[in-house]
Scaffold this active site. Structure first.
Site, PDB file in Angstrom:
ATOM      1  N   TYR A   1     -34.772 -44.612  15.379  1.00 24.37           N
ATOM      2  CA  TYR A   1     -34.225 -44.737  14.028  1.00 24.37           C
ATOM      3  C   TYR A   1     -33.265 -43.619  13.642  1.00 24.37           C
ATOM      4  O   TYR A   1     -32.797 -43.585  12.503  1.00 24.37           O
ATOM      5  CB  TYR A   1     -35.367 -44.720  12.987  1.00 24.37           C
ATOM      6  CG  TYR A   1     -36.505 -45.661  13.250  1.00 24.37           C
ATOM      7  CD1 TYR A   1     -36.281 -47.021  13.448  1.00 24.37           C
ATOM      8  CD2 TYR A   1     -37.817 -45.200  13.272  1.00 24.37           C
ATOM      9  CE1 TYR A   1     -37.327 -47.891  13.672  1.00 24.37           C
ATOM     10  CE2 TYR A   1     -38.882 -46.060  13.496  1.00 24.37           C
ATOM     11  CZ  TYR A   1     -38.628 -47.402  13.690  1.00 24.37           C
ATOM     12  OH  TYR A   1     -39.670 -48.260  13.912  1.00 24.37           O
TER      13      TYR A   1
ATOM     14  N   CYS B   1     -35.553 -38.187  30.907  1.00 26.29           N
ATOM     15  CA  CYS B   1     -34.240 -38.407  31.516  1.00 26.29           C
ATOM     16  C   CYS B   1     -33.350 -39.240  30.601  1.00 26.29           C
ATOM     17  O   CYS B   1     -32.856 -40.312  30.976  1.00 26.29           O
ATOM     18  CB  CYS B   1     -34.402 -39.087  32.867  1.00 26.29           C
ATOM     19  SG  CYS B   1     -35.303 -38.089  34.066  1.00 26.29           S
ATOM     20  N   GLU B   2     -33.158 -38.775  29.385  1.00 25.35           N
ATOM     21  CA  GLU B   2     -32.301 -39.427  28.395  1.00 25.35           C
ATOM     22  C   GLU B   2     -31.631 -38.335  27.572  1.00 25.35           C
ATOM     23  O   GLU B   2     -32.306 -37.424  27.074  1.00 25.35           O
ATOM     24  CB  GLU B   2     -33.123 -40.308  27.443  1.00 25.35           C
ATOM     25  CG  GLU B   2     -33.955 -41.391  28.099  1.00 25.35           C
ATOM     26  CD  GLU B   2     -33.127 -42.592  28.530  1.00 25.35           C
ATOM     27  OE1 GLU B   2     -31.999 -42.753  28.006  1.00 25.35           O
ATOM     28  OE2 GLU B   2     -33.611 -43.354  29.376  1.00 25.35           O
TER      29      GLU B   2
ATOM     30  N   PRO C   1     -50.085 -48.072   1.521  1.00 25.52           N
ATOM     31  CA  PRO C   1     -49.379 -46.813   1.780  1.00 25.52           C
ATOM     32  C   PRO C   1     -49.815 -46.132   3.067  1.00 25.52           C
ATOM     33  O   PRO C   1     -50.507 -45.112   3.059  1.00 25.52           O
ATOM     34  CB  PRO C   1     -49.760 -45.971   0.556  1.00 25.52           C
ATOM     35  CG  PRO C   1     -51.145 -46.432   0.240  1.00 25.52           C
ATOM     36  CD  PRO C   1     -51.216 -47.889   0.608  1.00 25.52           C
ATOM     37  N   GLY C   2     -49.417 -46.664   4.200  1.00 24.14           N
ATOM     38  CA  GLY C   2     -49.834 -46.087   5.475  1.00 24.14           C
ATOM     39  C   GLY C   2     -49.173 -44.764   5.785  1.00 24.14           C
ATOM     40  O   GLY C   2     -49.810 -43.726   5.875  1.00 24.14           O
ATOM     41  N   ARG C   3     -47.848 -44.769   5.953  1.00 23.74           N
ATOM     42  CA  ARG C   3     -47.090 -43.565   6.303  1.00 23.74           C
ATOM     43  C   ARG C   3     -47.312 -42.458   5.278  1.00 23.74           C
ATOM     44  O   ARG C   3     -47.410 -41.280   5.625  1.00 23.74           O
ATOM     45  CB  ARG C   3     -45.605 -43.910   6.372  1.00 23.74           C
ATOM     46  CG  ARG C   3     -44.690 -42.741   6.676  1.00 23.74           C
ATOM     47  CD  ARG C   3     -43.275 -43.034   6.205  1.00 23.74           C
ATOM     48  NE  ARG C   3     -42.796 -44.315   6.693  1.00 23.74           N
ATOM     49  CZ  ARG C   3     -42.001 -44.478   7.735  1.00 23.74           C
ATOM     50  NH1 ARG C   3     -41.594 -43.432   8.409  1.00 23.74           N
ATOM     51  NH2 ARG C   3     -41.594 -45.670   8.088  1.00 23.74           N
TER      52      ARG C   3
ATOM     53  N   TYR D   1     -46.717 -42.908  13.124  1.00 24.35           N
ATOM     54  CA  TYR D   1     -45.825 -43.462  14.143  1.00 24.35           C
ATOM     55  C   TYR D   1     -45.511 -42.468  15.243  1.00 24.35           C
ATOM     56  O   TYR D   1     -44.429 -42.516  15.840  1.00 24.35           O
ATOM     57  CB  TYR D   1     -44.550 -44.020  13.494  1.00 24.35           C
ATOM     58  CG  TYR D   1     -44.874 -45.055  12.446  1.00 24.35           C
ATOM     59  CD1 TYR D   1     -45.395 -46.285  12.819  1.00 24.35           C
ATOM     60  CD2 TYR D   1     -44.735 -44.789  11.088  1.00 24.35           C
ATOM     61  CE1 TYR D   1     -45.740 -47.230  11.872  1.00 24.35           C
ATOM     62  CE2 TYR D   1     -45.082 -45.724  10.130  1.00 24.35           C
ATOM     63  CZ  TYR D   1     -45.594 -46.947  10.526  1.00 24.35           C
ATOM     64  OH  TYR D   1     -45.953 -47.868   9.591  1.00 24.35           O
TER      65      TYR D   1
ATOM     66  N   GLY E   1     -44.349 -48.642   1.868  1.00 25.22           N
ATOM     67  CA  GLY E   1     -43.024 -48.132   2.166  1.00 25.22           C
ATOM     68  C   GLY E   1     -42.637 -46.900   1.390  1.00 25.22           C
ATOM     69  O   GLY E   1     -41.450 -46.553   1.324  1.00 25.22           O
TER      70      GLY E   1
ATOM     71  N   ARG F   1     -39.466 -41.952  17.048  1.00 29.22           N
ATOM     72  CA  ARG F   1     -38.678 -42.209  15.841  1.00 29.22           C
ATOM     73  C   ARG F   1     -37.253 -41.646  15.903  1.00 29.22           C
ATOM     74  O   ARG F   1     -36.317 -42.326  15.451  1.00 29.22           O
ATOM     75  CB  ARG F   1     -39.411 -41.699  14.598  1.00 29.22           C
ATOM     76  CG  ARG F   1     -40.709 -42.459  14.319  1.00 29.22           C
ATOM     77  CD  ARG F   1     -41.308 -42.104  12.952  1.00 29.22           C
ATOM     78  NE  ARG F   1     -40.465 -42.593  11.888  1.00 29.22           N
ATOM     79  CZ  ARG F   1     -39.676 -41.831  11.127  1.00 29.22           C
ATOM     80  NH1 ARG F   1     -39.626 -40.510  11.334  1.00 29.22           N
ATOM     81  NH2 ARG F   1     -38.944 -42.365  10.169  1.00 29.22           N
TER      82      ARG F   1
END
Length: 445
Positions: A343, A370-371, A296-298, A400, A253, A339
């Site tokens: 988020y 279309c958003e 520690p991925g991200r 991600y 994280g 993301r």
């Protein structure tokens, strides 16, 4: 703070060059949108976590393993990089498991996560010899024990603990509070009960405890508090059973910078401060040093990646409060970066294929879906002469992006390439129209 990966430079005519490769040539060869990984940068981040955590815990005579969190980004080539850099990996599904194995990662260096692992996923993990299976519920204990018994195996397991420590940004990525789907509660006694059941199970071998408290964490205090609670649980279980669990996984994280004014948690700082916090917590809880691990991925994959887009429509809109905003629409959007809409994540962007002396204009980079929430970068100053056909680069998209990509509006998911020393290597090919139509079951003629 720089949000660009280590090898990014500008050519004499203003084009971004990454890994010795001009982005104009990358876009011409592989198309856009395109995920680009700076291999030198990503490997450097892996080795930094490995070396700093080894040194920091080594000062206390302890060991700390690095597990790359493959959910942030995974390809079989990345799995091979992790093996090259002598780190382990965690996987969260049967699919991630197979990609890691395809890359040559030995099964014993893998950890299988998941709050709802299927029988087939657990069976496959046992068949290939996964090093640890992280149990996430009381129900899962009995299920895995039965599957292991049928196979004549003993399953090495860890128990995921919900410590109650609140950390991270958006509520969807804070994972240690009580009211959510992951883990077994420390506060209610479910975690201790799970340890008792695993200890009593005939076909399970208790390796230790695991926690993950959230993402985008800047405060070491959150890790300190989590470690204290985990080590108290370990001591309580040891006092009750006489068994001192050999492993404690502190999760990951660590925050990265998505925009120039954002903060990041640097690997060396995290390593030494967390190791010292753990030492204090262990002195208070009592017991011998377990083997620790982190995920520690991200913090490894995120800063090493960028996304290239081609600009389409440019539209200037009058704002109610006065002034104008330039909407810069690109050929991707929420299908290649979920993301922002999920988020509210912030990114930045830059003109990638030329320099410009035009005055900056307040801009919003948007996708083609279309958003109205299909926003890639909410607010950034771009040259006022940005126009159709220009290339834009969005940094810090290595985590991600591709793994959360989708085919909304029947768009084709981008390719992933890595670059190093002027060479580009394809990791994941772009979807084709043939792929799209092959998934559709046509009506009878």
């Amino acid at each position: 703070m720089s949000v660009w990966s280590a090898t990014v430079t500008r050519s004499e005519d203003g084009a971004i060059v990454v890994g010795g490769y001009d982005v104009r040539d990358l876009a011409g060869k592989f198309g856009t949108p395109l995920y680009v990984i700076d291999e030198v940068d990503m490997r450097a981040r892996v080795s930094a976590f490995r070396d700093h955590f080894t040194a920091a815990f080594g000062r206390h005579g302890a060991k700390c393993d690095v597990f790359y969190a493959s959910k942030s980004f995974l390809s079989s080539r990345v799995a091979r990089w992790m093996l090259d850099e002598d780190v382990n990996m965690d996987v969260a599904s049967g699919g991630e498991l197979e990609i890691a194995l395809r890359g040559g990662m030995p099964a014993e260096r893998l950890a299988l996560h998941g709050n709802n692992k299927s029988d087939a996923e657990m069976q496959r993990a046992l068949e290939v010899g996964v090093g640890r299976i992280v149990l996430d519920s009381l129900d899962e204990i009995a299920v895995l024990d039965a599957i292991a018994g049928e196979l004549g195996a003993v399953a090495p397991v860890m128990v995921r603990v919900t410590t109650g420590v609140h950390a991270g940004g958006h509520e969807y990525i804070a994972t240690a509070h009580e009211d959510q789907k992951f883990g077994l509660s420390l506060a209610t006694g479910a975690a201790l009960e799970a340890l008792r059941r695993v200890h009593a199970a005939e076909h399970l071998e208790l390796q230790g405890i695991h926690t993950h408290i959230g993402s985008q964490i800047l405060s070491i205090e959150a890790f300190r508090e989590s470690a204290e609670r985990m080590l108290r649980l370990r001591a309580t279980f040891a006092a009750e059973t006489g068994v001192e669990m050999p492993e404690v996984d502190l999760g990951g994280g660590y925050a990265i910078a998505y925009t120039p004014d954002a903060e990041a948690l640097e690997a060396r700082t995290a390593a030494f401060e967390i190791a010292d916090a753990v030492a204090d917590a262990l002195a208070e809880a009592g017991g011998s040093w377990p083997r620790f691990s982190i995920e520690p991925g991200r913090a490894i994959s995120g800063p090493a990646g960028m996304t290239l887009y081609r600009v389409g429509v440019v539209k200037r809109v009058e704002l109610d409060e006065g002034g104008t905003r330039t909407y810069v629409a690109v050929d991707g959007g929420m299908s290649d970066n979920m993301r922002p809409i999920t988020y509210g994540a912030d990114y930045t962007a830059a003109l990638a294929a030329r320099e410009s002396s035009a005055e900056p204009a307040l801009s919003r980079v948007v996708g083609k879906h279309c958003e109205s929430g299909d926003i890639v970068v909410r607010s950034v100053d771009l040259p006022s002469d940005v126009a159709r056909g220009d290339l834009l680069a969005v940094p810090a998209t290595g985590a991600y992006g591709r793994v959360m990509s989708n085919n909304y509006n029947a768009l084709l998911r981008p390719a992933v390439v890595s670059v190093r020393d002027g060479e580009a290597t394809l990791h994941v090919r772009r979807d084709t129209l043939e792929d799209l139509l092959s998934w559709d079951v046509a009506p009878d003629a």
